[in-house]
Design an enzyme around this catalytic site. Structure first.
Site, PDB file in Angstrom:
ATOM      1  N   CYS A   1      -6.656   2.189   5.667  1.00 55.43           N
ATOM      2  CA  CYS A   1      -6.953   0.654   6.530  1.00 55.43           C
ATOM      3  C   CYS A   1      -6.530   0.365   7.561  1.00 55.43           C
ATOM      4  CB  CYS A   1      -6.816  -0.887   5.342  1.00 55.43           C
ATOM      5  SG  CYS A   1      -5.080  -0.693   5.208  1.00 55.43           S
TER       6      CYS A   1
ATOM      7  N   CYS B   1      -2.828  -0.159   7.827  1.00 52.97           N
ATOM      8  CA  CYS B   1      -2.267   0.425   7.472  1.00 52.97           C
ATOM      9  C   CYS B   1      -2.045   1.622   8.494  1.00 52.97           C
ATOM     10  CB  CYS B   1      -1.721   1.652   5.869  1.00 52.97           C
ATOM     11  SG  CYS B   1      -1.573   0.910   4.634  1.00 52.97           S
TER      12      CYS B   1
ATOM     13  N   GLU C   1       0.678   3.750   1.640  1.00 56.67           N
ATOM     14  CA  GLU C   1       1.244   4.568   2.718  1.00 56.67           C
ATOM     15  C   GLU C   1       2.476   3.675   3.949  1.00 56.67           C
ATOM     16  OE1 GLU C   1      -1.482   3.048   1.966  1.00 56.67           O
ATOM     17  OE2 GLU C   1      -2.751   4.192   3.362  1.00 56.67           O
TER      18      GLU C   1
ATOM     19  N   HIS D   1       0.802  -1.237   0.340  1.00 55.77           N
ATOM     20  CA  HIS D   1       0.277   0.214   0.234  1.00 55.77           C
ATOM     21  C   HIS D   1       0.868   1.374   0.147  1.00 55.77           C
ATOM     22  CE1 HIS D   1      -3.829  -2.048   2.170  1.00 55.77           C
ATOM     23  NE2 HIS D   1      -4.155  -2.977   0.582  1.00 55.77           N
TER      24      HIS D   1
END
Length: 150
Positions: free
Chosen positions: A82, A85, A54, A52
């Protein structure tokens, strides 16, 4: 730069992800008004659920600083993080999180899980959502609309 300008940079990163047929999410980390890390989603590229934007940005920031403590850093991301993260944000002690679009399906700062209501965590970042929200949300909705057409 102000928070809207930083979010515009995150949107540029999200657009790069879209060009690579990745979900268009961009993230950057700022320390003392300087961008020290940038990233976008690379899940498709690496075939891995943990890539992801992040997570990638946090990894880059820790390498740049030589420490996993990001306690003076701010994270700008185009979509509310999410659970995975959010865990990385808490564990790296990021000072403040700015996000664009709210994430009603998987958001773990305010939408589905209210991070600040969880008792006993070792760190609670400051949170501000809705920065350039319409632009961030439109980028995602158009991406998925195009995907469904194909």
């Amino acid at each position: 730069m102000n928070k809207e300008e930083y979010m515009s940079k995150a949107i540029e990163l999200a657009l790069r992800a879209k060009e690579n047929d990745e979900v268009p999410i961009g993230a950057l980390i700022v320390l003392n008004d300087k961008i020290i890390a940038t990233s976008s989603n690379t899940k498709e590229r690496y075939g891995s659920a943990i890539h992801h934007a992040e997570i990638e940005a946090i990894e880059k920031a820790t390498r740049y600083l030589g420490t996993w403590y990001l306690d003076d850093c701010e994270l700008y991301v185009t979509l509310e993080p999410c659970m995975m993260c959010t865990g990385a944000i808490v564990n790296s002690r990021i000072k403040k999180v700015y996000f664009g679009a709210y994430n009603p399906k998987g958001g773990a700062l305010v939408s589905n899980i209210n991070l600040l209501s969880i008792k006993g965590l070792n760190h609670y970042p400051l949170i501000e959502g809705g920065i350039k929200e319409e632009e961030c949300a439109k980028l995602l909705s158009e991406f998925f609309k195009e995907k469904r057409k194909r």
